[in-house]
Design an enzyme around this catalytic site. Structure first.
Site, PDB file in Angstrom:
ATOM      1  CB  CYS A   4      -1.059  -0.021   1.086  1.00 11.07           C
ATOM      2  SG  CYS A   4      -1.869   1.514   1.344  1.00 11.07           S
ATOM      3  CB  CYS A   7       1.155   1.228   4.269  1.00  9.81           C
ATOM      4  SG  CYS A   7      -0.659   0.581   5.161  1.00  9.81           S
ATOM      5  CG  ASP A  30      -2.511  15.131  -3.906  1.00  5.43           C
ATOM      6  OD1 ASP A  30      -3.471  14.334  -3.507  1.00  5.43           O
ATOM      7  OD2 ASP A  30      -2.191  14.933  -4.851  1.00  5.43           O
ATOM      8  CG  HIS A 101      -6.742   9.221   1.114  1.00  2.00           C
ATOM      9  ND1 HIS A 101      -6.874   7.882   0.234  1.00  2.00           N
ATOM     10  CD2 HIS A 101      -7.112   9.924  -0.283  1.00  2.00           C
ATOM     11  CE1 HIS A 101      -7.467   8.036  -1.003  1.00  2.00           C
ATOM     12  NE2 HIS A 101      -7.346   9.346  -1.158  1.00  2.00           N
TER      13      HIS A 101
HETATM   14  P1  5GP Z   1      -7.855   9.173  -4.405  1.00  3.80           P
HETATM   15  O1  5GP Z   1      -8.085   9.533  -5.883  1.00  3.80           O
HETATM   16  O2  5GP Z   1      -7.608   7.799  -4.040  1.00  3.80           O
HETATM   17  O3  5GP Z   1      -9.029   9.909  -3.633  1.00  3.80           O
HETATM   18  O4  5GP Z   1      -6.642  10.135  -3.982  1.00  3.80           O
HETATM   19  C1  5GP Z   1      -5.361   9.756  -4.056  1.00  3.80           C
HETATM   20  C2  5GP Z   1      -4.418  11.074  -4.167  1.00  3.80           C
HETATM   21  O5  5GP Z   1      -3.118  10.654  -3.891  1.00  3.80           O
HETATM   22  C3  5GP Z   1      -4.632  11.959  -5.348  1.00  3.80           C
HETATM   23  O6  5GP Z   1      -4.832  13.079  -5.081  1.00  3.80           O
HETATM   24  C4  5GP Z   1      -2.883  11.746  -5.753  1.00  3.80           C
HETATM   25  O7  5GP Z   1      -2.593  12.836  -6.634  1.00  3.80           O
HETATM   26  C5  5GP Z   1      -2.387  11.483  -4.681  1.00  3.80           C
HETATM   27  N1  5GP Z   1      -1.123  10.576  -4.698  1.00  3.80           N
HETATM   28  C6  5GP Z   1      -0.905   9.646  -5.421  1.00  3.80           C
HETATM   29  N2  5GP Z   1       0.375   9.165  -5.300  1.00  3.80           N
HETATM   30  C7  5GP Z   1       1.083   9.781  -4.580  1.00  3.80           C
HETATM   31  C8  5GP Z   1       2.295   9.969  -3.977  1.00  3.80           C
HETATM   32  O8  5GP Z   1       3.090   8.870  -4.128  1.00  3.80           O
HETATM   33  N3  5GP Z   1       2.717  10.956  -3.051  1.00  3.80           N
HETATM   34  C9  5GP Z   1       1.664  11.923  -2.763  1.00  3.80           C
HETATM   35  N4  5GP Z   1       2.072  12.832  -1.843  1.00  3.80           N
HETATM   36  N5  5GP Z   1       0.576  11.831  -3.202  1.00  3.80           N
HETATM   37  C10 5GP Z   1      -0.078  10.910  -3.897  1.00  3.80           C
HETATM   38 ZN    ZN Z   2      -2.342   1.431   3.694  1.00  2.00          ZN
END
Ligand code: 5GP
Ligand code: ZN
Length: 115
Positions: A4, A7, A30, A101
């Site tokens: 994950c 994680c 983000d 999240h």
């Molecule tokens: P979801 O679309 O699952 O609600 O949001 C996932 C978020 O995680 C997205 O806004 C994406 O830009 C962010 N994200 C994806 N990979 C990474 C990463 O490696 N580091 C950080 N800081 N954010 C990430």
């Molecule tokens: Zn996790």
């Protein structure tokens, strides 16, 4: 959860710009910000992949995510102008990382209802 992404960030195995951490939660910028303020607040542990998986055991940490979000929004100066907390669940909401999240967004006018 060894595979994950969040994680791994919580464990310090993948770098992130941390803005908060305590025993229950961590918050970080983000990587692809959608607003001037775009921080993710997550449970430190893999308590659920999506909101669909929550049980009463997680009530406290899920509530804390919102209080941490509000603290960050205040610190960044968005308490009065406004900010938004969003949690996506599964495909139609656009969830891509399956460790629950909270997105904390601020610094621009945000459409309502969201797209
Ligand atoms: P979801 O679309 O699952 O609600 O949001 C996932 C978020 O995680 C997205 O806004 C994406 O830009 C962010 N994200 C994806 N990979 C990474 C990463 O490696 N580091 C950080 N800081 N954010 C990430
Ligand atoms: Zn996790």
């Amino acid at each position: 959860m060894s595979d994950c992404l969040f994680c791994k960030i919580a464990e310090g195995k993948i770098p992130a710009k941390l803005v908060h951490q305590d025993q229950d939660t961590i918050a970080f910028e983000d990587i692809n910000p959608q607003a001037p303020l775009h921080v993710l607040v997550i449970p430190r542990h893999h308590v659920a992949a999506t909101m669909n998986d929550l049980t009463p055991v997680q009530d406290q940490v899920m509530g804390k995510l919102y209080r941490v979000a509000a603290t960050i929004a205040k610190e960044r100066g968005f308490a009065e102008s406004g900010w938004r907390a969003v949690m996506n669940a599964n495909r139609d909401a656009g969830q891509t990382v399956f460790h629950v999240h909270l997105h904390v967004l601020g610094g621009r006018q945000m459409a309502w209802p969201p797209g």
